[in-house]
Design an enzyme around this catalytic site. Structure first.
Site, PDB file in Angstrom:
ATOM      1  N   HIS A 164       0.833  -1.215   0.000  1.00  0.00           N
ATOM      2  CA  HIS A 164       0.000   0.000   0.000  1.00  0.00           C
ATOM      3  C   HIS A 164       0.867   1.265   0.000  1.00  0.00           C
ATOM      4  O   HIS A 164       0.416   2.329   0.425  1.00  0.00           O
ATOM      5  CB  HIS A 164      -0.950   0.037   1.199  1.00  0.00           C
ATOM      6  CG  HIS A 164      -1.752  -1.213   1.373  1.00  0.00           C
ATOM      7  ND1 HIS A 164      -2.893  -1.470   0.661  1.00  0.00           N
ATOM      8  CD2 HIS A 164      -1.544  -2.299   2.170  1.00  0.00           C
ATOM      9  CE1 HIS A 164      -3.370  -2.649   1.012  1.00  0.00           C
ATOM     10  NE2 HIS A 164      -2.572  -3.186   1.916  1.00  0.00           N
ATOM     11  N   SER A 285      14.816  22.200 -15.353  1.00  0.00           N
ATOM     12  CA  SER A 285      13.638  23.064 -15.475  1.00  0.00           C
ATOM     13  C   SER A 285      14.063  24.386 -16.090  1.00  0.00           C
ATOM     14  O   SER A 285      15.171  24.872 -15.849  1.00  0.00           O
ATOM     15  CB  SER A 285      13.023  23.304 -14.087  1.00  0.00           C
ATOM     16  OG  SER A 285      12.113  24.377 -14.123  1.00  0.00           O
ATOM     17  N   LYS A 291      15.999  21.776 -10.093  1.00  0.00           N
ATOM     18  CA  LYS A 291      15.273  20.580 -10.512  1.00  0.00           C
ATOM     19  C   LYS A 291      16.140  19.627 -11.340  1.00  0.00           C
ATOM     20  O   LYS A 291      16.948  20.044 -12.159  1.00  0.00           O
ATOM     21  CB  LYS A 291      14.048  20.973 -11.351  1.00  0.00           C
ATOM     22  CG  LYS A 291      13.002  21.771 -10.607  1.00  0.00           C
ATOM     23  CD  LYS A 291      12.289  20.954  -9.555  1.00  0.00           C
ATOM     24  CE  LYS A 291      11.435  19.870 -10.153  1.00  0.00           C
ATOM     25  NZ  LYS A 291      10.343  20.394 -11.003  1.00  0.00           N
ATOM     26  N   ASN A 293      14.665  16.446 -13.299  1.00  0.00           N
ATOM     27  CA  ASN A 293      13.410  15.742 -13.548  1.00  0.00           C
ATOM     28  C   ASN A 293      13.643  14.380 -14.199  1.00  0.00           C
ATOM     29  O   ASN A 293      14.409  14.272 -15.168  1.00  0.00           O
ATOM     30  CB  ASN A 293      12.507  16.578 -14.447  1.00  0.00           C
ATOM     31  CG  ASN A 293      12.169  17.923 -13.833  1.00  0.00           C
ATOM     32  OD1 ASN A 293      11.956  18.016 -12.631  1.00  0.00           O
ATOM     33  ND2 ASN A 293      12.113  18.955 -14.662  1.00  0.00           N
ATOM     34  N   GLU A 298       9.253   9.160 -16.837  1.00  0.00           N
ATOM     35  CA  GLU A 298       7.882   9.657 -16.976  1.00  0.00           C
ATOM     36  C   GLU A 298       7.353   9.425 -18.389  1.00  0.00           C
ATOM     37  O   GLU A 298       6.201   9.013 -18.581  1.00  0.00           O
ATOM     38  CB  GLU A 298       7.829  11.135 -16.622  1.00  0.00           C
ATOM     39  CG  GLU A 298       8.083  11.409 -15.147  1.00  0.00           C
ATOM     40  CD  GLU A 298       8.222  12.883 -14.828  1.00  0.00           C
ATOM     41  OE1 GLU A 298       8.256  13.217 -13.646  1.00  0.00           O
ATOM     42  OE2 GLU A 298       8.300  13.711 -15.775  1.00  0.00           O
ATOM     43  N   TYR A 325     -11.082 -12.744 -45.355  1.00  0.00           N
ATOM     44  CA  TYR A 325     -10.497 -11.405 -45.354  1.00  0.00           C
ATOM     45  C   TYR A 325     -11.573 -10.355 -45.544  1.00  0.00           C
ATOM     46  O   TYR A 325     -12.473 -10.500 -46.373  1.00  0.00           O
ATOM     47  CB  TYR A 325      -9.438 -11.271 -46.456  1.00  0.00           C
ATOM     48  CG  TYR A 325      -8.746  -9.919 -46.443  1.00  0.00           C
ATOM     49  CD1 TYR A 325      -7.676  -9.674 -45.600  1.00  0.00           C
ATOM     50  CD2 TYR A 325      -9.198  -8.880 -47.256  1.00  0.00           C
ATOM     51  CE1 TYR A 325      -7.053  -8.439 -45.551  1.00  0.00           C
ATOM     52  CE2 TYR A 325      -8.588  -7.635 -47.215  1.00  0.00           C
ATOM     53  CZ  TYR A 325      -7.526  -7.420 -46.369  1.00  0.00           C
ATOM     54  OH  TYR A 325      -6.900  -6.186 -46.323  1.00  0.00           O
ATOM     55  N   LYS A 333      -2.416  -2.710 -38.883  1.00  0.00           N
ATOM     56  CA  LYS A 333      -0.965  -2.532 -38.867  1.00  0.00           C
ATOM     57  C   LYS A 333      -0.468  -1.311 -38.104  1.00  0.00           C
ATOM     58  O   LYS A 333       0.521  -1.396 -37.359  1.00  0.00           O
ATOM     59  CB  LYS A 333      -0.429  -2.465 -40.302  1.00  0.00           C
ATOM     60  CG  LYS A 333      -0.681  -3.739 -41.074  1.00  0.00           C
ATOM     61  CD  LYS A 333      -0.376  -3.585 -42.542  1.00  0.00           C
ATOM     62  CE  LYS A 333      -1.019  -4.720 -43.312  1.00  0.00           C
ATOM     63  NZ  LYS A 333      -2.500  -4.665 -43.277  1.00  0.00           N
TER      64      LYS A 333
END
Length: 466
Positions: A164, A285, A291, A293, A298, A325, A333
């Protein structure tokens, strides 16, 4: 080279149509803007088909030789950027065949004998997906090796294990790294398993029913590296399970990548400082000079959604299609191309980040020692030494945690007298299990976090990777 005219395009379709397509129909029908990525596979498949046509006497050796050499010229033009793709010619197959006709004339018209664009595209796409599967199978061991190297560098450093996202029990850095090695090894197995299933050749299924020509499907299958020809012509042209299985394996692998990326984002924050990411994988930054980052992590975390979306999109394309088909399958694709590109990019980026990151021992140990992380060790001691039922030991430990929390200290900081006020039989020996190093050293059950276990697992992984 000049682009073919609409008349050339209509000629490709045969005599059924008197007029060329409307411009809007041409735009919606054409796939050359994306299926040009299949050029290498298309030409490889066509060269194998031509060789088989000659070996079975369906075309002459001289025509097959001209076709095979001409196709190499076309491939050279495509790879060098000199090939002019035409939307009027719809797809990669017609673009290649039209250019082959320009180069060698009449023999080019014999190439399409005993095949259809249906089995041709099924072949090209399957070969392309197989290539991407091989690339993933090649990339994953490098990521696993980077994780094993991190584990080997610090097998006994303690850190908090979470449930948790709350401190649960102390674990070792090496154990945490090897948890991801297990995940990515399962991914490796999924890709290998999918590859075995996809390695059947649809070439020779023709439009849907097979062909009356005396073709040798085993010959083309072997020439193209397949284990066998697909056994049912209807299934061969309509199957896209190979792409769905690739996307399923890619999605699970991507989920694992995203989980690790999330941890790197958290761990590299000022609030945690568990790891330092290298300058290669971070940015600054424009306004806040302090900073650093974790942009690569991310971006990787975000790109994973595109892979999940690709699997859902292809399932939606395929879910309502009768055999065999349908033109819907032209939409199979682009999402697979995008997913494969992003998966391989994410694997490379994560391998780089893991290889370069520096775990911060002091911060890891300080966090491991906080949050009453040895409470379970205390409960286990009460069971083992005082022969208490675990539920009673759990209750006593909870009372001691509350006492320490009220006193603003951790469990090892309580005095023996304080502990005995909760249960009089507790002895001084309890303090031997309350340190985080003692805690991790005691977890010697198979698969546990004890440094001795971690070193054994590192040896196992190194042997497996070698």
């Amino acid at each position: 080279m000049s682009k073919p005219s609409d008349a050339q395009s209509n000629k490709m379709w045969g005599g059924r149509f008197a007029e060329g397509p409307d411009a809007i129909m041409e735009a919606i029908n054409a796939s050359i803007d994306f299926d040009r990525r299949l050029a290498k596979q298309d030409i490889e498949g066509s060269r194998a088909h031509a060789a088989m046509l000659a070996a079975t006497g369906i075309v002459t050796d001289s025509d097959a030789q001209a076709i095979r050499e001409g196709l190499l010229t076309v491939l050279s033009e495509i790879e060098s950027g000199r090939f002019a793709f035409s939307t009027a010619l719809e797809d990669i197959h017609m673009n290649v065949e039209a250019r082959l006709t320009d180069l060698i004339g009449t023999p080019a018209g014999r190439l399409h004998t005993a095949r259809s664009r249906n089995d041709q595209i099924a072949l090209d796409f399957r070969m392309w997906v197989r290539d991407q599967t091989d690339a993933a199978i090649d990339a994953l061991p490098r990521l696993i090796a980077a994780l094993v190297a991190q584990a080997e560098a610090a097998p006994d450093w303690v850190m908090p294990g979470f449930t948790h996202l709350q401190t649960a029990q102390p674990v070792t850095w090496g154990h945490h790294m090897l948890a991801y090695a297990e995940m990515f090894h399962r991914d490796l197995g999924r890709f290998a398993d999918a590859r075995r299933r996809m390695n059947e050749s649809p070439l020779g299924a023709a439009a849907l029913a097979g062909t009356s020509f005396p073709i040798d499907r085993q010959m083309t299958a072997e020439a193209l590296g397949f284990d066998r020809p697909a056994a049912n012509s209807l299934d061969a042209v309509s199957d896209r399970d190979f792409a769905l299985e690739f996307l399923a394996a890619a999605s699970i692998c991507a989920m694992h990548l995203s989980r690790l990326a999330e941890e790197l984002v958290i761990w590299s924050s000022a609030q945690f400082r568990f790891v330092a990411l290298s300058d290669r994988w971070t940015t600054g930054s424009s306004i806040m000079p302090q900073k650093k980052n974790p942009d690569a992590a991310e971006l990787l975390r975000a790109k994973i959604g595109r892979i999940f979306g690709a699997q859902t999109a292809l399932l939606m394309v395929m879910k309502g299609l009768p055999l065999t088909y349908s033109k819907d399958m032209q939409e199979d694709k682009e999402q697979v191309f995008d997913a494969a590109d992003n998966l391989l990019l994410a694997l490379a980026a994560m391998t780089g980040m893991v290889s370069d990151m520096a775990p911060q021992r002091a911060a890891l140990e300080a966090a491991a020692s906080s949050g009453f992380s040895t409470a379970t060790d205390l409960a286990d001691w009460l069971v083992r030494e005082l022969d208490l039922p675990f539920r009673e030991a759990h209750h006593i430990t909870g009372a001691l945690v509350k006492m320490a929390e009220d006193a603003g200290c951790d469990l090892p900081d309580l005095t023996l007298a304080q502990m005995q006020s909760v249960h009089g039989d507790i002895t001084q020996a309890v303090f031997d299990v309350l340190g985080v190093h003692n805690s991790v050293a005691s977890r010697t059950s198979y698969g546990g976090t004890a440094p001795a276990n971690v070193r054994d697992q590192i040896a196992r992984w190194k042997d497996r990777l070698s």
